[in-house]
Each structure stands twice: as C-alpha cells, then as structure tokens.
Design a protein around this motif. Sequence first.
Motif, short mmCIF file in Angstrom:
data_model
loop_
_atom_site.label_atom_id
_atom_site.label_comp_id
_atom_site.label_asym_id
_atom_site.label_seq_id
_atom_site.Cartn_x
_atom_site.Cartn_y
_atom_site.Cartn_z
N ASP A 188 -12.45 -12.44 -4.49
CA ASP A 188 -13.12 -12.03 -3.88
C ASP A 188 -14.08 -10.56 -4.12
N VAL A 189 -14.77 -10.25 -3.80
CA VAL A 189 -15.69 -8.88 -4.05
C VAL A 189 -14.28 -8.00 -4.07
N PHE A 190 -13.17 -7.15 -3.42
CA PHE A 190 -12.05 -7.20 -3.25
C PHE A 190 -11.33 -6.64 -4.54
N VAL A 191 -10.68 -8.02 -4.45
CA VAL A 191 -10.03 -8.19 -5.76
C VAL A 191 -10.84 -7.75 -7.13
N TRP A 192 -11.70 -8.46 -7.28
CA TRP A 192 -12.53 -7.98 -8.53
C TRP A 192 -12.66 -6.13 -8.43
N SER A 193 -13.28 -5.27 -7.98
CA SER A 193 -13.26 -4.55 -7.22
C SER A 193 -11.99 -3.57 -7.50
N SER A 230 0.62 -1.07 -0.20
CA SER A 230 0.08 -0.05 -0.27
C SER A 230 0.74 1.26 0.11
N ALA A 231 1.85 1.03 0.54
CA ALA A 231 2.67 2.55 0.11
C ALA A 231 3.59 2.25 -0.95
N GLY A 236 -7.79 -0.03 -10.90
CA GLY A 236 -7.66 0.33 -11.44
C GLY A 236 -7.71 0.44 -13.36
N LEU A 237 -8.43 -0.39 -13.44
CA LEU A 237 -8.91 0.10 -14.72
C LEU A 237 -9.65 1.50 -14.94
N ALA A 238 -10.25 1.53 -14.19
CA ALA A 238 -10.69 2.96 -14.43
C ALA A 238 -9.88 4.09 -14.60
N MET A 239 -9.20 4.14 -13.11
CA MET A 239 -8.23 4.98 -13.08
C MET A 239 -7.05 5.13 -14.40
N HIS A 240 -6.75 4.20 -15.19
CA HIS A 240 -6.01 4.67 -16.38
C HIS A 240 -7.30 4.35 -17.58
N GLY A 241 -8.49 4.99 -17.15
CA GLY A 241 -9.24 5.48 -18.16
C GLY A 241 -9.85 4.65 -19.08
N HIS A 242 -9.34 3.26 -18.88
CA HIS A 242 -10.65 2.05 -19.20
C HIS A 242 -11.86 2.05 -19.19
N ASP A 276 -3.47 -3.16 -6.46
CA ASP A 276 -3.81 -1.92 -6.57
C ASP A 276 -1.95 -0.85 -6.35
N MET A 277 -1.55 -2.39 -6.07
CA MET A 277 0.22 -1.24 -6.36
C MET A 277 0.12 -2.07 -8.08
#
Length: 746
Positions: free
Chosen positions: A438-443, A381-382, A448-454, A416-417
């Motif tokens: 689980d739901v967190f892996v999918w989320s 995370s860091a 990641g796709l969202a922040m890269h504009g996909h 996430d990293m």
Amino acid sequence: MSQKLMATRSTPPVSLPRHSKSDNPNPYPLSPTVNNDRYPILSLINQCNSTKQLKQVHAQMLRTGLFFDPFSAGKLITASALSPFSSLDYARQVFDQIPQPNLFTWNTLIRAYASSPDPIESLLVFLQLLHHCEHFPDKFTFPFVIKAASELKAFRVGRAFHGMAIKASLSLDVYILNSLVHFYGSCGDLDLAYAVFVKTPQKDVVSWNSMITALAQGGCPEEALGLFRGMEKENVKPNDVTMVGVLSACTKKLDLEFGRWVCSYIERNEINVNLTLSNAMLDMYMKCGSFEDAKRLFDKMQEKDIFSWTTMLDGYAKLGEYDEARHVFDAMPSKDIAAWNALISAFEQNGKPKEALAVFRELQLSKDAKPDEVTLVCALSASAQLGAMDLGRWIDVYIKKHGIKLNCHLTTSLIDMYAKCGDLEKALEVFYSAERKDVFVWSATIAGLAMHGHGRAALDLFSKMLEAKVKPNAVTFTNVLCACSHTGLVNEGQRLFYQMEPVYGVLPGEKHYACMVDILGRSGHLQEAVKLIEKMPILPTASVWGALLGACRLHGNIELAEQACSRLLELDPRNHGAYVLLSNIYAKTGKWDRVSGLRKIMRDFGLKKEPGCSSIEVNGIVHEFLVGDNSHKLSKEIYSKLDEITAKLKSVGYVPNKSHLLQLVEEEDMKEQALNLHSEKLAIAYGLISMGPSQPIRVVKNLRVCGDCHSVAKLISGLYDREILLRDRYRFHHFRGGNCSCMDYW
C-alpha cells in the motif's frame, strides 16, 4: 467470501437429507405425544452444565428414538449451540444427524454462527436452508443472517437479504428493520441506515439505539446526540445501551461537559449501570481529558474487566505517568495482549524505546499472552528508534517461524526497522518480497532510500509507485522531498513540490514547505528560500524557520540566521535548538562573545541544550554514551582507545575543528579534549574494542553529527579499515575507506 457462497450455491450440500414437503403450515411442529412430563429426559437438557452431560442425554434420546422428533431435536440443538457451555462443532454434528430439522432448528444454528468468530458459516447454513427446508425463512431468520452480514461488512449480501425480506412481506417487522439499521450503519452507509430507521412504523428503544450507535460509530456524533434528544421528545425511555451510544458520541466529540451531563442523567433516571456502561463512562472521561473523573469512577466500580484496567493503564501512560501506569499494570488480575500492548505502545510512542522493549521481553517470559500484530509493530518501531538490529531481526524470524501473515502494517514496520538500523539491502528485500504494497509500504521504502542518501533511487521508486497505480499521500511527498534535500536534487524537488496539488491532489503542508526551504537553502539558494516562505499560503511554522536557520549555519549567513532565529523564537520561545544553531553559526565565524551572550540568555531562561547521546548495539545489548560519559564498565579501555585514535589521527595530519564547540574555551588543549568527549566518538571507540573486524560499527545519535566527528569518523574508517554507519537525527552516514556516502553534502 462471495466465492465461498457461490460455490455453496452451485454445489448443493449432500450432508443433509432432502426433506419431503408437508401440508403442515407450522414450521415449528410440536408433537402432541412429546412433552417434558411424558419424557422427563427432555427436562434434563435444561439441567446440563457441560457438553459431556449433554452428550449423555443425546445418547438416551437416540436409544428411545426421541431424537428423531423435530421438537426434541430442536431443544438439543439449542442447548448445544446457545448454552454457556456451547460447542458449535458439536451442535453442527448433531444438526447434520437430524432427518427433518424444523425452521426453529435451522434458525438456532444460523443464530449461533452469526455470533461466532466465523459468521460466514451462518450465511452458508442459510443457503442450505433455502435448498433443503420446506419452509421459507421467517421473521426470526432474517435478523440473524443480517447480523452475520453486519459482522462481515458484506454489503451486497445484506442488501440481498433486505430484498428477500421485502418479497416475503416482512419489510415492516421491527426486528428485521432494527437489524437492517445496524447492518447499514456497520457497513458505513448512514443514509440507508437512516432511511430504514425513518420508515420503521413503530420504533422501539432498539430502533433508536441502533441508529444512535450507527451515527456515533460512523463519525457523526453531533447527529447521534441530536437523535438522542429526539428520542426523549418521543417519550421513548432510554436504556443502558442507549447511553453507551450517547457516551460514544460524546467521546468522539471530546465534549466533556455534555459527557458529564450524560453521566448525571444516567444517575437521575436510575438507568441500570452495568459493566459495559461503566466502561463507556470511564472511556469518555479518559479520552475527554478528565483523568480525575475517570479515577474517581474506576475506584468506585464494584466490577472491573480487562477493558476497565486497560483504559486506566492507557490513560496514565498517555499522561506520561509511567510509574502509575506500571502500578496499574502490575495490579491487574489478568492481562490480555491489549494490556501489554497499551504499556508497550505508550513507551514506544513517547520516546522511551528501551522501556518498551523491556516490557516486550517481559511479555515473552510471562507466557500470559502471545504477541499480536500490534505488539510486533510497536516492538519493531522501538527497535528502529534504538537501532537495535539484533532484536529487529529476531522479530522478523519470529514472524516467519509462527507463520504470521505479513500485512501492510507489519511490512511497513519491518522496512522501517531495517532501514533505520542501517541494513538498507534487507529493507529493500522485504519491500520486493511483499505480496501487497500500500502507499505506506512504498513511502517507508522511499524514506529508507532517502535517509541513506540514495536520492535518485528514491525518485526512481516513486516513479514505479505511480506506475503501480498507487496514489501518493502527504507522507510520500515528505519522504521524496527529503530524498531531494539530502542529495542536492534541487530541480527535481521543485518540480515535485509544484506538482503536488495540481497533479496529485495533495495540498502542501508545513512539512513540505520546510523540506523545500531546506532543499533551496542547503544548496545555497537562500534568497529563493526566503521568497518561498513569504509566499506561503499558511503561516510559516517553527520547522520552516528552523530549516532556514540550518541552511544559514551551513553557509555562514549571520544576518539571515539572526532573522530566522528571531522568527522561530517568536513561535517557540523555549526552543533551545534555535539558540544552539545560532550559537554554532557564531562559533563557526569566531564570534565567541556572541556565543557567550546566547549561553547567558539560555541560562536566564532556564534552557539547556539537549545532551548528545549515542548508542551502539553489541551482541544484542544496546550501550548508550553521553558527552564525556565515564559510567560504562569499560570506560578505562574506551578512553585508552580514544587516546590511540587521537595519536593515529595526528600522525596523518588531522587538525581538530574547534569551531564546533558551543562554548568559549580559552586553552587549546582543552578545546581538543572537549571535542574528544563527543558521544559518537565514545561509541565508535567502544565498537572498535568490542566488535570483530568484519562487523560494521552501527551508531545512532539523537542529534545532528557535528563536523569534527564527521571528519574523524571518515579518517577512522580508513585508518582501521572499518565500516562505520552513523545515523544522526536526519540521515545515515556510511563511512568506508576514508569517505562518507553523503559526499559531505549534509
């Protein structure tokens, strides 16, 4: 676990000899000829203080034949399984050599395994007892196997033991009933735990303690405290275990006042204050927010263990007293991984990723403890916060090298990293190779796709998530709506937003409304965004008004921006971001007098704009740049490169966009110079002089990238034929060949 048990049932053990039936009703026969006076070697068992000495006694017993007496063998098993120097492996070897172990010996081994790191062995030995022992399990057997079932949270197995105890006419034994209360509480069935408690005919202090602890740990602190009051009415004297349970309930309720009363009750009633109880008081004070009481108790404690030290360390860290936290950490006589994790996570969760990774590196060098799952999650995370790809990759390799199984927490952190460090392909590789999602892996992958504009790809993945029968949660919808916002998918965003509660059972919260306002406002539907805010079933938060203000900045709507800013400041008067956004709008339309007015208000209130800070990782080292920074050792070369960049930009017709300045600057050349000092430009310049031409330049900025820097980054990517990845507060911009992945929709 159940498969292992079934296998044991279907394949009778062969390591133990079959015992002949006996007419002797006593399961623990004492040989009349075997006693400590006649055989002094048995008294030596009690004097042993190491396994080596015990083995010597074992050898003597084999020579004399004493080992084959059930009582004598039982004494040897007890010492090898339950003594301070016990060795369960050795105890099991001894047990397997006993021709006819009595029930006491079976119970001793079952008891030892029940308290071991592998309690399932206790259940397996119990099944062997049923198959081999001539005596049926007794009132001493069942508490141990029920304890093992508690440790394993094996609900069906524990219920089976309950049924067996009833059939054996042991259903009123207080020890068994107390074990069952603890078992049902551990498995989360408080109704069954309470039903057993109520039916216990003669409740002792352990009965009350078991039920109070079950309620406290099961999320019913009020009921636990009520039971404590009932215990007093029944004139059952509480002990230290009772008070640990009561303090746990106070901690869960965050009831400092009652917690203080409990501490004074302990003192008034002269209840033995051992280390466990001291730690419970310390934990209560810290979690209920009374650091002064905690420190006073800690300083007074004559005995402290790793939990005591870690509690204080964690408390200082959460208060932001990092120097004091470090002082406690350094003073600790020994440091387990929990102590390291407390310090690392405190830094990581409070926006100090550099400090978190520095402690992580210290841990690697110290050899005091080995990183565990919590350590690695915090370090990942860091790394994600800093954009430290090299260290993130190293952690990924470390996980593989040490054979650490990827659970959902680690998988989520790796995705996430990689996503936040700019390597979306690697993030997707981790996602698709994960055995369990689980739901967190999918989320996290959708994010990641969202922040890269996909945006489209994020929606496709959301559909696959539904096909996989994984139920989306509030985090999932925040990420999906962000994906729609970043790519202008207005209709899709609206459809999903209005399906949240009726279709998926997820009540929209403030983040979802803020996302929806952003989707509408960013696409120019400002009035629709206002109507949505007016119809909100919850009070609009600062983030909702901030989203509207940001949309007004994009479309230059001054009147609505002033209204949104006013509402935002009503909720958060010291929100410097509101002033900055409105100032940007005024600057964009050339209203410099209003810009100056806002700057004056900020000065009068003592508010300062958060300074722009950009970081870039080169050869595993993260370099940070502030606006106008000249502290870097290569500052001279960086500014020389900036001059070269400026000359090249002018040669292709670039004109600085001076509306992005937040203050009134009279001279035109000073405006241009001020824009050149933005931190992301300094980081990009450093990347150009310090990295190979094939390496992408990855820059992380703490604020939203300004329009001028965005234009410059596009041009640099074309002029220097370099790939530039710029992560600002909200998303990634991939610059390549003079274009940006966001298509200027940001």
